[in-house]
Scaffold this motif. Structure first.
Motif, mmCIF file in Angstrom:
data_model
loop_
_atom_site.group_PDB
_atom_site.id
_atom_site.type_symbol
_atom_site.label_atom_id
_atom_site.label_comp_id
_atom_site.label_asym_id
_atom_site.label_seq_id
_atom_site.Cartn_x
_atom_site.Cartn_y
_atom_site.Cartn_z
ATOM 1 N N ILE A 1 0.825 -1.211 0.000
ATOM 2 C CA ILE A 1 0.000 0.000 0.000
ATOM 3 C C ILE A 1 0.860 1.263 0.000
ATOM 4 O O ILE A 1 0.644 2.185 -0.796
ATOM 5 N N PHE A 2 1.871 1.319 0.886
ATOM 6 C CA PHE A 2 2.535 2.586 1.174
ATOM 7 C C PHE A 2 3.869 2.811 0.468
ATOM 8 O O PHE A 2 4.322 3.963 0.393
ATOM 9 N N LEU A 3 4.528 1.760 -0.027
ATOM 10 C CA LEU A 3 5.782 2.006 -0.726
ATOM 11 C C LEU A 3 5.561 2.967 -1.893
ATOM 12 O O LEU A 3 4.528 2.909 -2.565
ATOM 13 N N TYR A 4 6.520 3.847 -2.109
ATOM 14 C CA TYR A 4 6.396 4.889 -3.142
ATOM 15 C C TYR A 4 5.190 5.793 -2.879
ATOM 16 O O TYR A 4 4.642 6.395 -3.801
ATOM 17 N N PHE A 5 4.752 5.858 -1.611
ATOM 18 C CA PHE A 5 3.633 6.718 -1.206
ATOM 19 C C PHE A 5 2.307 6.313 -1.836
ATOM 20 O O PHE A 5 1.338 7.059 -1.790
ATOM 21 N N GLY A 6 2.252 5.136 -2.438
ATOM 22 C CA GLY A 6 1.010 4.692 -3.067
ATOM 23 C C GLY A 6 0.808 5.231 -4.465
ATOM 24 O O GLY A 6 -0.304 5.182 -4.995
ATOM 25 N N LEU A 7 1.873 5.705 -5.103
ATOM 26 C CA LEU A 7 1.744 6.386 -6.396
ATOM 27 C C LEU A 7 1.773 5.453 -7.602
ATOM 28 O O LEU A 7 1.523 5.889 -8.719
ATOM 29 N N GLY A 8 2.093 4.173 -7.401
ATOM 30 C CA GLY A 8 2.258 3.276 -8.533
ATOM 31 C C GLY A 8 1.029 2.460 -8.855
ATOM 32 O O GLY A 8 0.130 2.298 -8.029
ATOM 33 N N CYS A 9 0.995 1.931 -10.071
ATOM 34 C CA CYS A 9 -0.136 1.092 -10.477
ATOM 35 C C CYS A 9 -0.126 -0.242 -9.740
ATOM 36 O O CYS A 9 -1.146 -0.939 -9.693
ATOM 37 N N ARG A 10 0.995 -0.615 -9.147
ATOM 38 C CA ARG A 10 1.075 -1.847 -8.382
ATOM 39 C C ARG A 10 0.798 -1.616 -6.900
ATOM 40 O O ARG A 10 0.847 -2.554 -6.099
ATOM 41 N N ASN A 11 0.532 -0.374 -6.524
ATOM 42 C CA ASN A 11 0.128 -0.078 -5.149
ATOM 43 C C ASN A 11 -1.334 -0.429 -4.937
ATOM 44 O O ASN A 11 -2.188 -0.118 -5.782
#
Length: 344
Positions: free
Chosen positions: A202-212
């Protein structure tokens, strides 16, 4: 230059990253010091690219860039006898998010024309120079401001941008990617350790990715408190000013609209059937049967990048904590980029 030489060079790049990541600042070689400077500048130019996010992205790439893994992957595809020029319009929401497309084009025997995102314009050119140097100048590529004289194109953008791109490149072989997001299915018997791994998705990369993960399916009797308790490893995310701005804005909107939500002071849970959620918000719904979940996933499969769940649920799932660790043979939007490049 044959594929084997390019693979050796790319494996060498993986070794460079491994060595860089275990060193302290005072141990850097001049080349590593230069790289460190680019990482610092990248965060200055794009505050979402924190050093933690950059380090995670580099670590992920260092783990897959070894000769054996690369060879095993590429041996499934033919190497182009006559190189074609492939235009690449890269995204910049995550560090190095477009690097996989570049690797695919080069290792398919073609030539990438790279239009960098303004949000990620420093690291990729540096890595490409190292790869080229390690291959003794055998990696053909160009970085361009405008795509011209190309044979095919791979572009990533928002849904709105994609409509324009589809029209603009309609006469070329193309892959046009749109908005996607990811979902997670909680069975109910997950351990705290598994839910803490879900927090990474959920939180890695602040949730900015399509894999979030932006959408959760939880059993009827599952307590939301268990999620909040196991998300605490990411509580410092609220100290990032851009994330905090999103959190404050969305919280204010929900309060003004008198919408029901659950809050732990750094992320909000909102009961909603929406697939996409705003930054700092996770949508969830409760399910009675797994068939409900499967039906939702099937209806929205064109917008779902991956499904995070326990293996026994049989959802073609990704294990908790692995959403941001795709292998080289995992392709965006489930479109085999290498197969596409082999056919142009």
């Amino acid at each position: 230059m044959n594929k084997e030489a390019k693979i050796r060079g790319l494996g060498g790049l993986g070794n460079f990253l491994k060595e860089f990541l275990v060193k302290n600042n005072n141990e850097y070689t001049p080349l590593e010091e230069e790289f460190h400077g680019y990482l610092r500048r990248s965060e200055t130019e794009n505050p979402w690219f924190t050093q933690d996010s950059l380090q995670y992205a580099l670590q992920s790439w260092s783990e897959v860039l070894n000769e054996e893994t690369i060879s095993e992957w590429t041996n499934q595809y033919p190497f182009a006898a006559s190189p074609k020029k492939v235009g690449l319009i890269l995204a910049g929401n995550l560090p190095l998010v477009g690097f996989h497309d570049i690797v695919c084009v080069v290792l398919s025997g073609n030539i990438p024309l790279i239009k960098l995102s303004s949000k990620d314009r420093l690291i990729i050119p540096f890595l490409m120079k190292i790869w080229d140097d390690l291959t003794t100048g055998g990696v053909q590529y160009e970085t361009v401001e405008k795509l011209e004289n190309f044979d095919a194109v791979i572009a990533t953008g928002s849904n709105n941008t994609a409509r324009y791109l589809e029209f603009y490149f309609k006469d070329y072989l193309n892959i046009i990617r749109k908005n996607r997001t990811s979902v997670a299915v909680i069975k109910g018997d997950e351990t705290d350790a598994e839910l803490q791994l879900l927090a990474e998705d959920i939180f890695l990369y602040f949730g900015l990715g399509c894999r979030n993960v932006t959408r959760l399916f939880i059993p009827q009797d599952f307590k939301l408190e268990r999620l909040f308790e196991n998300f605490l490893n990411f509580k410092d995310i609220i100290n990032h000013h851009k994330y905090a701005n999103n959190y404050d804005y969305n919280r204010a909107v929900y309060l003004l609209n008198q919408e029901l939500f659950w809050d732990n002071n750094f992320v909000m849970l909102r009961e909603s059937d929406d697939l996409f959620s705003p930054l700092s918000v996770i949508n969830f719904s409760r399910y009675s049967t797994l068939e409900e979940v499967k039906d939702f996933i099937h209806k929205n499969e064109e917008e779902i990048q991956c499904v995070v769940a326990k293996k026994e649920l049989g959802l073609s799932e990704i294990p908790f904590g692995d959403a941001q660790k795709p292998g080289l043979n995992i392709y965006a939007d489930n479109v085999d980029t290498m197969a596409f490049l082999s056919a142009i």
